[in-house]
Design a protein around this motif. Structure first.
Motif, PDB file in Angstrom:
ATOM      1  N   VAL A  62      -5.095  -1.995  -4.122  1.00 48.62           N
ATOM      2  CA  VAL A  62      -4.682  -1.163  -2.984  1.00 48.62           C
ATOM      3  C   VAL A  62      -5.910  -0.559  -2.310  1.00 48.62           C
ATOM      4  O   VAL A  62      -6.029  -0.534  -1.082  1.00 48.62           O
ATOM      5  N   VAL A  63      -6.840  -0.072  -3.122  1.00 57.65           N
ATOM      6  CA  VAL A  63      -8.079   0.501  -2.598  1.00 57.65           C
ATOM      7  C   VAL A  63      -8.829  -0.515  -1.749  1.00 57.65           C
ATOM      8  O   VAL A  63      -9.322  -0.203  -0.655  1.00 57.65           O
ATOM      9  N   PHE A  64      -8.913  -1.762  -2.231  1.00 51.11           N
ATOM     10  CA  PHE A  64      -9.644  -2.789  -1.490  1.00 51.11           C
ATOM     11  C   PHE A  64      -8.951  -3.112  -0.166  1.00 51.11           C
ATOM     12  O   PHE A  64      -9.606  -3.253   0.872  1.00 51.11           O
ATOM     13  N   ILE A  65      -7.629  -3.244  -0.200  1.00 49.44           N
ATOM     14  CA  ILE A  65      -6.883  -3.539   1.031  1.00 49.44           C
ATOM     15  C   ILE A  65      -7.081  -2.417   2.054  1.00 49.44           C
ATOM     16  O   ILE A  65      -7.305  -2.677   3.248  1.00 49.44           O
ATOM     17  N   ILE A  78      -2.841   7.162   3.764  1.00 48.45           N
ATOM     18  CA  ILE A  78      -2.147   5.947   3.319  1.00 48.45           C
ATOM     19  C   ILE A  78      -2.275   5.772   1.809  1.00 48.45           C
ATOM     20  O   ILE A  78      -1.312   5.397   1.125  1.00 48.45           O
ATOM     21  N   TYR A  79      -3.441   6.050   1.246  1.00 47.65           N
ATOM     22  CA  TYR A  79      -3.609   5.915  -0.204  1.00 47.65           C
ATOM     23  C   TYR A  79      -2.684   6.887  -0.944  1.00 47.65           C
ATOM     24  O   TYR A  79      -2.063   6.530  -1.948  1.00 47.65           O
ATOM     25  N   VAL A 104       4.729   8.148  -2.741  1.00 44.65           N
ATOM     26  CA  VAL A 104       6.000   7.959  -2.032  1.00 44.65           C
ATOM     27  C   VAL A 104       6.397   6.495  -1.906  1.00 44.65           C
ATOM     28  O   VAL A 104       7.563   6.123  -2.094  1.00 44.65           O
ATOM     29  N   LEU A 105       5.432   5.631  -1.598  1.00 46.58           N
ATOM     30  CA  LEU A 105       5.722   4.222  -1.303  1.00 46.58           C
ATOM     31  C   LEU A 105       4.914   3.314  -2.227  1.00 46.58           C
ATOM     32  O   LEU A 105       3.945   2.669  -1.799  1.00 46.58           O
TER      33      LEU A 105
END
Length: 531
Positions: A465-468, A448-449, A455-456
């Motif tokens: 993003v890392v925390f989520i 996902i990362y 890509v997204l």
């Protein structure tokens, strides 16, 4: 100039090597503990100095000063927040590792989950060292040296060719140092270099302010304090490269991983004589981190006023050193940067071999007659040579990464750091989450990362993003643990190899360090110097 700089560079470098040789001349590298762990004999002075200087690689000198020059003091948050993370590691991670007699930080994962999880994490560690740590250390050192000595001008070659020359030189010298001296020699030389860096940390700002003030140090200081004061702000907004909010999300997680699980960092603490010496060493390294902005950030502020425009912003630190300091001191600073590059490179090589031998190569040999220590050491040395060659092949091409050198380091390392940290935290906090949850969590996070960074794109800062993803991965692991719990709850099996009684004064020192961190942020804020 080049003659005097070369003399002082060689003088300090040879002095450090002589001290390291003298302190280790009687040691015999017969066992893996001798070669990889310094026989678990390090005092807190050596632990603290080595932790501090191993962290202070050429990457930091180049990357953080570049970030201050381009943006502002917000990059300081990495170092200041790491102090809090180090104190958490000292209080919780260190006792856990030493209680089970860990040699690598992945050893806990084998005890908590299974051997396969340990192997997967070891492969992730090694991938991080091969793709991120080793190449960036070589590249950062090469950029620093090219900026200080301008080899391309003296030899009539291109900048690209000069980078290649320095990368190869650093790699060869560092690899030989590691192969011949082992872990203890690396740690002692790092401690001596740490003292040198404190001296350099006072001298470089002094000469920089004097140059800026045309001979008057205080005039230079006034120029920095009263001109372009927005660069003095360490409280980053959402649009800054390092928003202040990231301290409480992904940045803290990255720092916890770095100081609590990164093998080449934790190996210094795990090699301490006992837990008390390890905790004192971490506290000493925290003091060094408080003073580190003198070398990592202040030169970038001075350069902002000295150079109105730079085509290559990675040259901020080395160019300032070459322009503002007398030749003898230029060589001294070059020796410190050289030591920083070698220190991190050597630690990365040693830790790579430790992970490979202790977690992959050694266990494979258990079906055959057990290999003796010398045979394992020889295999580890061959692996170190292979890692060096791969690092040399990758390092020069970092030049073409867009977005800044320091950003490259942090983004790439996040692929390998936080998924492992997530598994560790869940392993700490639960007793019934099974091994399959750990494997699923590692795969989920990395995939996902990678998608969010290529890509997204989410539009969020990568640390958010890392925390989520940390929260989502932890939730996934807990869900698997709920629907398919481990049949037998985990129970720790203490096997300490050294005294694990904690340092009784650690809480007072921790409180003082946390207060100092808060004051540093207030100093570099709109309530302080950035009015």
């Amino acid at each position: 100039m080049i003659t005097f700089a070369t003399i002082s560079f060689l003088g300090w470098t040879l002095f450090v090597a002589a001290v390291s040789w003298f302190k280790t001349r009687k040691q015999r590298l017969r066992t893996t503990s001798d070669f990889f762990m310094g026989s678990r004999s390090l005092s807190f002075w050596v632990v603290g100095g080595s932790l501090f200087f191993t962290n202070m690689s050429a990457n930091q000198f180049i990357g953080e000063n570049e970030s201050v020059y381009i943006n502002n003091m917000t990059v300081m948050a990495w170092g200041m927040s790491s102090i809090v993370a180090m104190l958490v590691v000292s209080e919780f991670f260190m006792p856990l590792y030493l209680r089970i007699g860990a040699v690598t930080t992945a050893d806990f994962l084998e005890e908590r989950f299974d051997g396969a999880t340990k192997k997967i994490v070891t492969f992730i560690f090694l991938a991080g060292y091969l793709l991120s740590l080793i190449p960036t250390v070589l590249y950062g050192g090469a950029v620093a040296f090219e900026g200080i000595f301008h080899l391309h001008e003296h030899l009539g070659i291109s900048h690209w060719a000069a980078i290649w020359v320095f990368v190869v030189a650093l790699a060869v010298i560092g690899c030989c140092y590691t192969l011949l001296g082992g872990f203890k020699a690396i740690s002692i030389s790092d401690s001596v270099q740490g003292l040198g860096m404190m001296i350099g940390g006072l001298l470089l700002p002094y000469f920089g302010f004097r140059y800026l003030g045309h001979g008057d140090v205080w005039a230079g200081i006034r120029t920095v304090l009263h001109t372009r004061t927005d660069h003095l702000n360490a409280i980053g907004s959402a649009g800054d490269q390092v928003p202040f909010s990231t301290i409480f999300t992904g940045m803290f997680l990255v720092n916890l991983y770095y100081w609590g699980m990164e093998q080449y960092i934790m190996q210094d603490a795990l090699a301490a004589k006992n837990l008390e010496q390890g905790q004192k060493g971490i506290a000493l390294a925290c003091v060094g981190k408080l003073l580190a902005p003198l070398m990592l950030n202040i030169p970038g502020l001075i350069a902002l006023h000295v150079y109105s425009h730079l085509d290559d912003t990675t040259s901020v630190f080395p160019r300032l050193v070459g322009d503002v300091m007398p030749p003898l001191w230029v060589g001294f600073i070059a020796a410190i940067v050289f030591g920083g590059a070698l220190g991190t490179f050597n630690a990365g090589l040693n830790s790579s071999a430790t992970l490979f031998i202790m977690n992959l190569y050694g266990p494979r040999k258990t079906a055959a007659p057990a290999p003796d220590g010398r045979r394992l050491i020889r295999a580890g040395k061959r692996f170190q040579v292979a890692v060096t060659l791969l690092g040399v092949g990758i390092a020069p091409f970092i030049m073409f990464f867009r977005g800044g050198f320091y950003t490259y380091i942090q983004k790439v390392s996040s692929f390998f750091s936080i998924p492992v940290f997530t598994v560790l935290v869940i392993g700490f906090a639960t007793k019934k989450v099974p091994a399959v949850a750990a494997k699923a969590g590692l795969v989920f996070f990395v995939v996902i990362y990678a998608l969010t960074q290529s890509v997204l794109p989410t539009g969020l800062h990568y640390l958010h993003v890392v925390f989520i993803l940390f929260i989502l991965t932890a939730g996934l692991m807990l869900f698997i643990g709920r629907v398919a719990p481990q049949a037998v709850p985990y129970r720790s099996r203490p096997m300490p190899l050294i005294d694990i009684r904690p340092w009784k004064h650690r809480h007072w020192y921790s409180l003082g360090l946390i207060i100092a961190v808060v004051l540093m942020f207030l100093l570099f804020s709109p309530y302080g110097l950035a009015k």
